[in-house]
Enzyme design. Structure first.
Site, PDB file in Angstrom:
ATOM      1  N   CYS A 183       2.434 -18.847  12.670  1.00  0.00           N
ATOM      2  CA  CYS A 183       3.806 -18.395  12.951  1.00  0.00           C
ATOM      3  C   CYS A 183       4.359 -18.984  14.239  1.00  0.00           C
ATOM      4  O   CYS A 183       5.569 -18.936  14.447  1.00  0.00           O
ATOM      5  CB  CYS A 183       3.853 -16.874  12.989  1.00  0.00           C
ATOM      6  SG  CYS A 183       2.817 -16.143  14.273  1.00  0.00           S
ATOM      7  N   ASP A 239      -2.879 -16.854  14.023  1.00  0.00           N
ATOM      8  CA  ASP A 239      -1.864 -16.421  14.996  1.00  0.00           C
ATOM      9  C   ASP A 239      -2.560 -16.368  16.347  1.00  0.00           C
ATOM     10  O   ASP A 239      -3.801 -16.318  16.411  1.00  0.00           O
ATOM     11  CB  ASP A 239      -1.343 -15.024  14.582  1.00  0.00           C
ATOM     12  CG  ASP A 239      -0.295 -14.466  15.530  1.00  0.00           C
ATOM     13  OD1 ASP A 239       0.355 -15.266  16.246  1.00  0.00           O
ATOM     14  OD2 ASP A 239      -0.121 -13.227  15.554  1.00  0.00           O
ATOM     15  N   HIS A 259       5.637  -7.889  11.529  1.00  0.00           N
ATOM     16  CA  HIS A 259       6.575  -9.019  11.707  1.00  0.00           C
ATOM     17  C   HIS A 259       7.055  -9.443  10.314  1.00  0.00           C
ATOM     18  O   HIS A 259       6.743 -10.545   9.843  1.00  0.00           O
ATOM     19  CB  HIS A 259       5.858 -10.165  12.438  1.00  0.00           C
ATOM     20  CG  HIS A 259       6.768 -11.205  12.999  1.00  0.00           C
ATOM     21  ND1 HIS A 259       8.155 -11.128  12.951  1.00  0.00           N
ATOM     22  CD2 HIS A 259       6.485 -12.381  13.644  1.00  0.00           C
ATOM     23  CE1 HIS A 259       8.664 -12.195  13.525  1.00  0.00           C
ATOM     24  NE2 HIS A 259       7.689 -12.969  13.950  1.00  0.00           N
ATOM     25  N   ARG A 297      12.121 -19.621   8.504  1.00  0.00           N
ATOM     26  CA  ARG A 297      12.620 -18.382   9.113  1.00  0.00           C
ATOM     27  C   ARG A 297      14.126 -18.278   8.867  1.00  0.00           C
ATOM     28  O   ARG A 297      14.651 -17.216   8.509  1.00  0.00           O
ATOM     29  CB  ARG A 297      12.351 -18.369  10.627  1.00  0.00           C
ATOM     30  CG  ARG A 297      10.888 -18.272  11.028  1.00  0.00           C
ATOM     31  CD  ARG A 297      10.314 -16.904  10.746  1.00  0.00           C
ATOM     32  NE  ARG A 297      11.050 -15.833  11.390  1.00  0.00           N
ATOM     33  CZ  ARG A 297      10.908 -15.451  12.666  1.00  0.00           C
ATOM     34  NH1 ARG A 297      10.016 -16.041  13.438  1.00  0.00           N
ATOM     35  NH2 ARG A 297      11.623 -14.449  13.160  1.00  0.00           N
ATOM     36  N   ARG A 299      13.799  -7.035  18.246  1.00  0.00           N
ATOM     37  CA  ARG A 299      12.390  -7.318  18.581  1.00  0.00           C
ATOM     38  C   ARG A 299      12.007  -6.381  19.720  1.00  0.00           C
ATOM     39  O   ARG A 299      12.591  -6.452  20.806  1.00  0.00           O
ATOM     40  CB  ARG A 299      12.229  -8.774  19.017  1.00  0.00           C
ATOM     41  CG  ARG A 299      10.880  -9.035  19.696  1.00  0.00           C
ATOM     42  CD  ARG A 299      10.593 -10.507  19.862  1.00  0.00           C
ATOM     43  NE  ARG A 299      10.339 -11.106  18.566  1.00  0.00           N
ATOM     44  CZ  ARG A 299       9.940 -12.353  18.388  1.00  0.00           C
ATOM     45  NH1 ARG A 299       9.750 -13.148  19.425  1.00  0.00           N
ATOM     46  NH2 ARG A 299       9.727 -12.826  17.175  1.00  0.00           N
ATOM     47  N   GLN A 310       8.769 -12.921   9.489  1.00  0.00           N
ATOM     48  CA  GLN A 310       7.848 -14.063   9.449  1.00  0.00           C
ATOM     49  C   GLN A 310       7.174 -14.150   8.086  1.00  0.00           C
ATOM     50  O   GLN A 310       6.967 -15.243   7.547  1.00  0.00           O
ATOM     51  CB  GLN A 310       6.797 -13.914  10.552  1.00  0.00           C
ATOM     52  CG  GLN A 310       5.830 -15.071  10.621  1.00  0.00           C
ATOM     53  CD  GLN A 310       6.501 -16.366  11.066  1.00  0.00           C
ATOM     54  OE1 GLN A 310       7.154 -16.387  12.100  1.00  0.00           O
ATOM     55  NE2 GLN A 310       6.360 -17.433  10.285  1.00  0.00           N
TER      56      GLN A 310
HETATM   57  N1  NVA Z   1       1.231 -11.712  17.186  1.00  0.00           N
HETATM   58  C1  NVA Z   1       2.206 -12.498  17.905  1.00  0.00           C
HETATM   59  C2  NVA Z   1       3.241 -13.061  16.982  1.00  0.00           C
HETATM   60  C3  NVA Z   1       4.200 -14.025  17.629  1.00  0.00           C
HETATM   61  C4  NVA Z   1       5.307 -14.488  16.721  1.00  0.00           C
HETATM   62  C5  NVA Z   1       2.849 -11.655  18.981  1.00  0.00           C
HETATM   63  O1  NVA Z   1       3.161 -10.492  18.711  1.00  0.00           O
HETATM   64  O2  NVA Z   1       3.056 -12.159  20.085  1.00  0.00           O
END
Ligand code: NVA
Length: 314
Positions: free
Chosen positions: A268, A225, A129, A296, A102, A132
């Site tokens: 998410c 989101d 992502h 997940r 990440r 997800q």
């Molecule tokens: N768009 C959000 C997703 C979190 C799982 C972020 O990048 O923080």
């Protein structure tokens, strides 16, 4: 066979996406039946941004596959600062069977994949992502029995990682994907174009609109989101405060009434009740977010098993 990665959603073909989702459903029914990481083999799981679900689901999933999850704190590793991404990739790839990362820029992940010699999985970047989305599509399959032909509407920040991943992954799944977002927060043009091409190939469609009611009208799946993604904290006041451009896209009961009567709601997580989603929606009968969060685990296990089978170039 060639070494495979999941850097963006369109790294999987439609047939591969379907196979992974079917395998995930089987793994959900028999959690430790497949043990491709037995040994145990190590999987490095590296975080340059905060996490809860991703760390939990990868650590649990790697253990259930018979492996050992090596959680690496990116603030200690300082990848790209203390040493180059390429050098880190070469070192980790000599010890781990797979790398889950990440991070911020997509290019960092691409460099990791170029030099690691083992499969690399995108556990969220600024752009995508994809893990997800596998969980989301698994959840849609569970609740709707299919994905192809359904309409999924995403409401919120159209320029963020989730919007981009919904565009690509849902187009591959043959869905009609709609993004409802303020005009200043449109998805990247190249991603929309790629999604349109994939949708044309797989029988779906793509629509981006700044009209929240048009976006949600008749939708089978409504997703949202946070309006403030990780790394954007400096913009939080403008995005959450009075006069937020995202306010009309908040998934409230009133807006949800324009969707199909049996629409399901995805998020998410983490969720900010009263901003991108109303409390009575996320905690209400149409919400499937807890299934989505659990999925997940199952989706990522199936993904790891798939990538390991294609990883014998090392
Ligand atoms: N768009 C959000 C997703 C979190 C799982 C972020 O990048 O923080």
């Amino acid at each position: 066979m060639t070494l495979r990665h999941l850097l963006a959603d369109d790294d999987l073909t439609a047939a591969e996406q379907t196979a992974i989702l079917e395998r995930a459903a089987a793994m959900k029914a028999a959690r430790t039946a497949e043990q491709p990481l037995a040994g145990p083999q190590t999987v490095a799981v590296i975080f340059d941004k905060p996490t809860l679900r991703t760390q939990l689901s990868f650590a649990t999933g790697i253990a259930e596959l018979g492996g050992y999850p090596m959680i690496v704190d990116g603030t200690l590793a300082q990848i790209g600062t203390r040493e180059s991404v390429a050098d880190v990739a070469r070192v980790v790839g000599r010890q781990a069977s797979m790398i889950v990362w990440r991070t911020f820029a997509q290019e960092r992940l691409e460099q990791m994949a170029e030099h690691a010699g083992v499969p690399v999985i995108n556990a969220l970047t600024d752009d995508y992502h994809p893990c997800q989305l596998l969980a989301d599509l698994l959840t849609v399959r569970e609740h709707k029995g299919k994905t192809a032909g359904l309409t999924l509407t995403y409401l919120g920040d159209g320029a963020n990682n989730m919007a981009h991943s919904y565009l690509l992954a849902c187009a591959i799944a043959g869905m009609h994907v709609r993004i409802g977002t303020p005009a200043d927060h449109w998805p990247r043009a190249a991603v929309v174009a790629r999604a349109e091409a994939l949708a044309a190939e797989h029988g779906g469609s793509v629509q981006v609109t700044d009209d929240p009611i048009a976006a949600v009208s008749g939708a089978d799946v409504v997703a949202t989101d946070t309006w403030v993604s990780m790394g954007m904290e400096a913009e939080a006041d403008g995005r959450h405060g009075e006069g937020s451009p995202f306010a009309p896209f908040s998934v409230t009961g009133d807006l949800l009434r324009h969707a199909a009567a049996d629409a399901i709601v995805l998020h998410c997580l983490p969720a900010y009740r009263g901003y991108e989603i109303a409390a009575d929606v996320i905690d209400g009968p149409q919400s499937v977010v807890w299934d989505e969060a659990e999925n997940r685990l199952h989706a990522q296990k199936a993904l790891m098993a798939f990538l390991l089978e294609h990883a014998d170039d090392r």
